[in-house]
Design a protein around this motif. Structure first.
Motif, short mmCIF file in Angstrom:
data_model
loop_
_atom_site.label_atom_id
_atom_site.label_comp_id
_atom_site.label_asym_id
_atom_site.label_seq_id
_atom_site.Cartn_x
_atom_site.Cartn_y
_atom_site.Cartn_z
N UNK A 30 0.84 -1.21 0.00
CA UNK A 30 0.00 0.00 0.00
C UNK A 30 0.86 1.25 0.00
N UNK A 31 1.92 1.25 0.82
CA UNK A 31 2.82 2.41 0.87
C UNK A 31 3.51 2.61 -0.48
N UNK A 32 3.91 1.53 -1.11
CA UNK A 32 4.51 1.64 -2.44
C UNK A 32 3.51 2.18 -3.45
N UNK A 33 2.25 1.77 -3.31
CA UNK A 33 1.20 2.27 -4.19
C UNK A 33 0.97 3.76 -3.97
N UNK A 34 0.95 4.17 -2.70
CA UNK A 34 0.80 5.60 -2.40
C UNK A 34 1.96 6.40 -3.00
N UNK A 35 3.16 5.90 -2.83
CA UNK A 35 4.34 6.60 -3.34
C UNK A 35 4.28 6.73 -4.85
N UNK A 36 3.91 5.64 -5.53
CA UNK A 36 3.82 5.66 -6.98
C UNK A 36 2.73 6.62 -7.45
N UNK A 37 1.59 6.58 -6.75
CA UNK A 37 0.49 7.47 -7.13
C UNK A 37 0.88 8.94 -6.96
N UNK A 38 1.57 9.25 -5.86
CA UNK A 38 1.98 10.62 -5.61
C UNK A 38 3.05 11.07 -6.60
N UNK A 39 3.94 10.17 -6.97
CA UNK A 39 4.96 10.50 -7.95
C UNK A 39 4.32 10.83 -9.30
N UNK A 40 3.36 10.03 -9.72
CA UNK A 40 2.67 10.30 -10.99
C UNK A 40 1.92 11.62 -10.92
N UNK A 41 1.35 11.91 -9.77
CA UNK A 41 0.64 13.17 -9.61
C UNK A 41 1.58 14.35 -9.76
N UNK A 42 2.74 14.28 -9.09
CA UNK A 42 3.73 15.37 -9.19
C UNK A 42 4.22 15.52 -10.63
N UNK A 43 4.49 14.40 -11.28
CA UNK A 43 4.98 14.45 -12.66
C UNK A 43 3.94 15.06 -13.59
N UNK A 44 2.69 14.64 -13.47
CA UNK A 44 1.64 15.17 -14.34
C UNK A 44 1.42 16.66 -14.11
N UNK A 262 7.01 14.50 -2.04
CA UNK A 262 6.40 13.22 -2.44
C UNK A 262 5.75 12.54 -1.25
N UNK A 263 6.44 12.60 -0.10
CA UNK A 263 5.92 11.95 1.10
C UNK A 263 4.93 12.85 1.84
N UNK A 264 5.15 14.16 1.72
CA UNK A 264 4.20 15.07 2.37
C UNK A 264 2.82 14.97 1.72
N UNK A 265 2.80 14.67 0.42
CA UNK A 265 1.53 14.58 -0.27
C UNK A 265 0.75 13.32 0.05
N UNK A 266 1.43 12.32 0.63
CA UNK A 266 0.74 11.07 0.96
C UNK A 266 0.13 11.08 2.35
N UNK A 267 0.30 12.19 3.07
CA UNK A 267 -0.19 12.25 4.45
C UNK A 267 -1.69 12.00 4.51
N UNK A 268 -2.42 12.60 3.58
CA UNK A 268 -3.88 12.45 3.60
C UNK A 268 -4.28 10.99 3.42
#
Length: 659
Positions: A30-44, A262-268
């Motif tokens: 789940x944490x890896x999924x959050x990290x990947x999702x946040x990375x894609x969000x930042x990139x987009x 990247x990690x700050x965005x996954x807090x929510x």
């Protein structure tokens, strides 16, 4: 008590850790999924920002390019074709009109480097005044100009209006003296640049590069710090995600986003997941703790059972060695000697002797206890009990005590008034068998009358046959053969018949073997029994724990019986081969756990199967007997009637009447 408590605590911890492993794996995924999702969000988001910035900047450059082309072919910018006194007024009016089309730029200036003047929409000024007060900039941008090639550099726009950049476009014109190069200057203030290039995130920022040099940063850096060098250091630090985009005309923009965002965005996401995880842990641990006690009880039972089996294995190994010592001659360092030492039978002690005494006299219980205490009083002596005959105690005593002390103890034994056989004290291992024979003969002289029938030996033989303990069978047959030779003709014949029935041997074959021998019946019976013992299939292998078998339990053995008991080649011997152990070991293991022998258990299975076939099929009794692998229907009927008190036909009739 403390060790049990510690063992229980360790078990509970290990049990719960095992249960938490799947939850841990899920959490990591789940944490890896959050990290990947946040990375894609930042990139987009960065790519969208670069597209927006590029579109706006290209539009501004297009306006500059268009105005440059219109000026290039306008007479008022070329002195060769224009009236000089009036041209400045025309240019001022033109700038005044065009500045409305350049809301992004602060103003439009025309710099005539040869005449050292700057024309604006408000008038004319000297270059010194312009570059010292209006637009402080690096004038190297005017070196080596090319017509229409846009250049840029950082500027300071009036002290009260702050910083910015200046875009310069060389304009090739024609004068009376030939071609001249003038410059269109477009100063852009930082506040207008921030409107397009400033990032929403506090730590994120954009930069504008021209020719590899940083000309604008949307974040305040230290005064006097080289912007280009600072940008390169940030790129090399690895602390930022860097996304670059082309703006055209040699301009580039870059968006720098710190990786910590990247990690700050996954807090929510983590907050919601954390609540779920905490609830899951609390519920899971509560249930695990609740079940731990019962699981531990099952685990402890399994461990205790395993320890019990291991202890029993050691006892069987020791017992097997002791049996062999009774009828084999042992020598130092031979296989039997080493096996005895390995199983804690210290035949390497200095003195050894056998003691044989009856165990069926209640009044002698105190003596037996005294004997055990005396023989194991010190660590230098050990007494090993051999369970050969019912009602007879056989002890092998190995001791490092002095001969004087041992003889004193033997004299004390003789004076107790108990019938006891004591063999001679031997130092060499080869004399052990002689010591045993002396002890047995001595006891026989006390306890056996002439022609006394060996009832206890036969009972012991029957028990050994049921347990398929070949070592004990051999030894008992050796004992019985000696007794048979001393009986009268009728008793010897009866004894031979009883042994044959106990061993379930072919009567006709035995009679043929008797006919070929000479001598009295007692002599023939003794020799024949000795031959039968020698023909038994080897010594019993003590309970082993080979790879493949030690990992199995009674469930595996019972499952094998259920699966194969109706096959033609089903036998205990084949089962022992399958489980990689001995027949005796397997039989003992099965009886200990199931309470019945393998053959008795198979009979129970056949009986239940027979009942089911009688109740739920139209098969004849003979067909059922054949299906259950009975020799004939008579054997099947006798077995059924013996167990249920009624014939198979009667059982079927009673069942249908009840229906």
């Amino acid at each position: 008590m403390k060790s049990k408590r510690e063992q229980y605590i360790r078990f509970v911890i290990a049990y719960n850790i095992v249960l938490l492993i799947p939850l841990l794996v899920i959490s990591i995924n789940v944490l890896q999924l959050f990290e990947k999702q946040q990375f894609h969000k930042i990139r987009d988001e960065a790519q969208l920002t670069l597209e927006r910035q590029g579109s706006f900047w290209k539009q501004q450059l297009s306006v500059m390019r268009t105005f440059h082309m219109s000026c290039k072919y306008d007479k008022k910018y070329n002195e060769l074709y224009s009236d000089v006194p009036k041209v400045y007024l025309d240019i001022q009016e033109e700038f005044s009109r065009q500045e409305q089309n350049f809301p992004f730029a602060d103003a439009i200036y025309l710099y005539d480097r040869e005449k050292k003047i700057v024309l604006t929409s408000t008038g004319k000024m000297t270059e010194e005044l312009f570059f010292s007060t209006i637009c402080r900039m690096d004038r190297t941008v005017f070196e080596n100009p090319e017509d229409g090639i846009i250049n840029a550099c950082p500027v300071l726009l009036r002290a009260d209006k702050g910083k910015g950049i200046a875009c310069t476009v060389p304009l090739k014109t024609w004068g009376k003296g030939g071609s001249e190069m003038k410059y269109l200057i477009y100063p852009i203030r930082s506040d207008k640049l921030e409107a397009q290039f400033k990032q929403e995130a506090e730590d994120s920022f954009s930069v504008i590069l021209f020719g590899g040099q940083v000309i604008y940063v949307s974040q305040e850096w230290e005064t006097g710090q080289n912007r280009t060098q600072k940008y390169q250091e940030l790129c090399q630090s690895g602390d930022y995600f860097i996304y670059e985009g082309e703006l055209g005309e040699g301009f580039f923009s870059a968006v720098l986003i710190p990786k910590k965002s990247l990690y700050a965005g996954t807090v929510i996401y983590l907050r919601g997941y954390g609540v779920w995880l905490l609830c899951s842990l609390l519920i899971g641990l509560s249930l695990a703790l609740a079940f731990s006690r019962s699981r531990y009880a099952a685990y402890k039972k399994l461990v205790d059972h395993n320890e019990e089996l291991l202890g029993e294995r050691d006892e069987l190994r020791m017992e097997s060695c002791l049996y062999e010592l009774l009828y084999k001659t042992v020598s130092p360092q031979d296989a039997l000697w080493n096996r005895c030492l390995k199983n804690n039978i210290y035949i390497n002690r200095k003195y050894k002797f056998f003691v044989v005494l009856p165990d069926d006299l209640p009044e002698n219980r105190g003596f037996y206890e005294w004997f055990g205490q005396q023989m194991n009083l010190h660590s230098v002596s050990n007494a090993y009990r051999i369970g050969l005959l019912e009602g007879i105690l056989i002890y092998l005593v190995c001791s490092d005590e002095s001969a004087f002390e041992l003889k004193g103890k033997i004299e004390q034994l003789s004076k107790k008034g108990v019938q006891i056989g004591i063999g001679s004290l031997v130092m060499e291992a080869e004399g052990l068998r002689r010591s045993y024979e002396e002890a047995r003969k001595q006891l026989k002289s006390f306890s056996l009358k002439e022609n006394d029938y060996p009832q206890r030996e036969l009972l012991s033989l029957r028990e050994a046959v049921e347990e398929e303990d070949f070592s004990r069978e051999k030894l008992l047959l050796s004992e019985i053969s000696g007794i048979a030779a001393e009986l009268d003709e009728m008793a010897a014949a009866a004894l031979l018949w009883d042994v044959i029935r106990t061993l379930q041997m072919d009567t006709e074959e035995i009679l043929e073997r008797v006919k070929g021998k000479e001598g009295t019946i007692a002599t023939v019976a003794g020799k024949l029994l000795l031959e039968i013992g020698e023909g038994l299939p080897g010594e019993t292998v003590a309970m082993q724990a080979p790879a493949g078998y030690k990992k199995r339990n009674i469930v595996d053995v019972v499952a094998y019986v259920h699966e194969h008991y109706l096959e033609d080649n089903f036998s205990v011997k084949y089962m022992a081969y399958y489980f990689n152990t001995s027949v005796s070991n397997l039989s003992h293991f099965f009886k200990k756990n199931m309470g019945v022998t393998i053959s008795q258990y198979v009979e129970q299975l056949k009986l239940e199967r027979a009942k089911d076939m009688l109740e739920n099929s139209d098969m004849r009794v003979s067909e059922i007997a054949q299906a259950l692998r009975y020799a004939n229907s008579t054997v099947f009927i006798e077995m059924f009637k013996k167990c249920e008190g009624v014939t198979p036909g009667g059982w079927r009739e009673n069942y249908w009447k009840g229906k």
